[in-house]
Enzyme design. Structure first.
Site, PDB file in Angstrom:
ATOM      1  N   VAL A  58       0.806  -1.222   0.000  1.00  8.41           N
ATOM      2  CA  VAL A  58       0.000   0.000   0.000  1.00  8.41           C
ATOM      3  C   VAL A  58       0.840   1.273   0.000  1.00  8.41           C
ATOM      4  CG1 VAL A  58      -1.975  -1.138   1.089  1.00  8.41           C
ATOM      5  CG2 VAL A  58      -0.272   0.047   2.526  1.00  8.41           C
ATOM      6  N   TYR A 165       2.649   5.379  15.902  1.00  4.28           N
ATOM      7  CA  TYR A 165       1.403   4.632  15.718  1.00  4.28           C
ATOM      8  C   TYR A 165       0.190   5.528  15.974  1.00  4.28           C
ATOM      9  CZ  TYR A 165      -1.918   0.749  16.078  1.00  4.28           C
ATOM     10  OH  TYR A 165      -2.977  -0.110  15.888  1.00  4.28           O
TER      11      TYR A 165
END
Length: 259
Positions: A58, A165
């Site tokens: 991706v 994250y």
């Protein structure tokens, strides 16, 4: 949206939340394309559910373009996109060694790696998928397509070491409403799930005492989430035509602590 016969793409679908969603969509009659880098697992799942596996990174335009081309050649233009591809790492922004007092900072390369996959990769798939959806005739209710993204409770409750994250998942949450607004005139809906602590491949390798402690931290039910519960919410977001522009926690009421 009626899933029967509808083309769907699920990223990160070879395992975990993505695999559960791919199975749930296929069980409802959807034609599912699995985007992942895990070829062996992806091919096996595609064979199991009668779908197609597309080896996709991706973070790369050419890879994503090739994945959509293969999926559309097999199933036609997708009306459904579920983004589950993601990674994580843990490192303090800056820290001092307890052994020798030396100081280090979060690797910018490691930070960018998480952002590129979780945030930019999600947007890349959305942009390319919705450009295809715009070529479709609207359904009877005016809808052309629907998208579900995967963020995390860390988008709101980031713990020590989760700067990259949390930033990546916070970005997914932050772009949900503007993208839904961008696409509202074309009948394309966008929603995001913020999962808590789920029984995914990442957790399967953890020691039992660690998993037990994590389960005990969930107010109710006191267990890790089942990927099928994620899939259930994803399908409801796709199915319900009034579900749009929302970011929904799925976490057993947990609020993550400092660490």
């Amino acid at each position: 949206m009626d899933f029967n016969g509808t083309a769907a793409v699920v990223t990160g679908a070879a395992s975990g939340l993505g695999a559960a969603t791919a199975r749930a969509l296929a069980a409802q009659g959807a034609k599912v394309a699995i985007f992942d880098l895990q070829a062996e697992k992806g091919e096996a799942l595609a064979a199991e559910i009668g779908g197609v596996f597309c080896e996709v990174n991706v973070t790369q335009d050419d890879s994503v373009d090739a994945g959509f081309a293969k999926a559309r050649a097999a199933h036609g233009q997708e009306r459904i996109l579920v983004n589950c591809a993601g990674v994580g790492n843990a490192m303090k922004t800056a820290s001092r060694s307890k052994e020798d007092g030396s100081i280090k900072h979060f690797s910018l390369q490691a930070f960018d790696w998480v952002i590129q996959i979780n945030l930019v990769g999600t947007f890349r798939c959305i942009a390319k998928s919705t450009a295809g959806m715009l070529t479709l005739d609207p359904l009877a209710n005016g809808e052309r397509g629907a998208i579900v993204n995967t963020a995390s409770v860390a988008a709101e409750d980031g713990q020590i070491g989760q700067a990259a994250y949390s930033a990546s998942k916070g970005g997914v949450v932050g772009m949900t409403l503007p993208i839904a607004r961008d696409l509202s005139g074309e009948g394309i809906r966008v929603n995001t799930i913020l999962p808590g602590i789920f029984e995914t491949p990442l957790m399967l390798g953890a020691p039992q005492n660690v998993k037990d402690a994590l389960a005990a931290s969930v107010p109710f039910p006191k267990r890790l989430g089942d990927p099928q519960e994620y899939a259930s919410l994803a399908l409801e977001m796709l199915r319900n035509p009034y579900f749009n522009g929302e970011d929904v926690r799925l976490d057993g009421a947990i609020r993550m602590g400092l660490r």
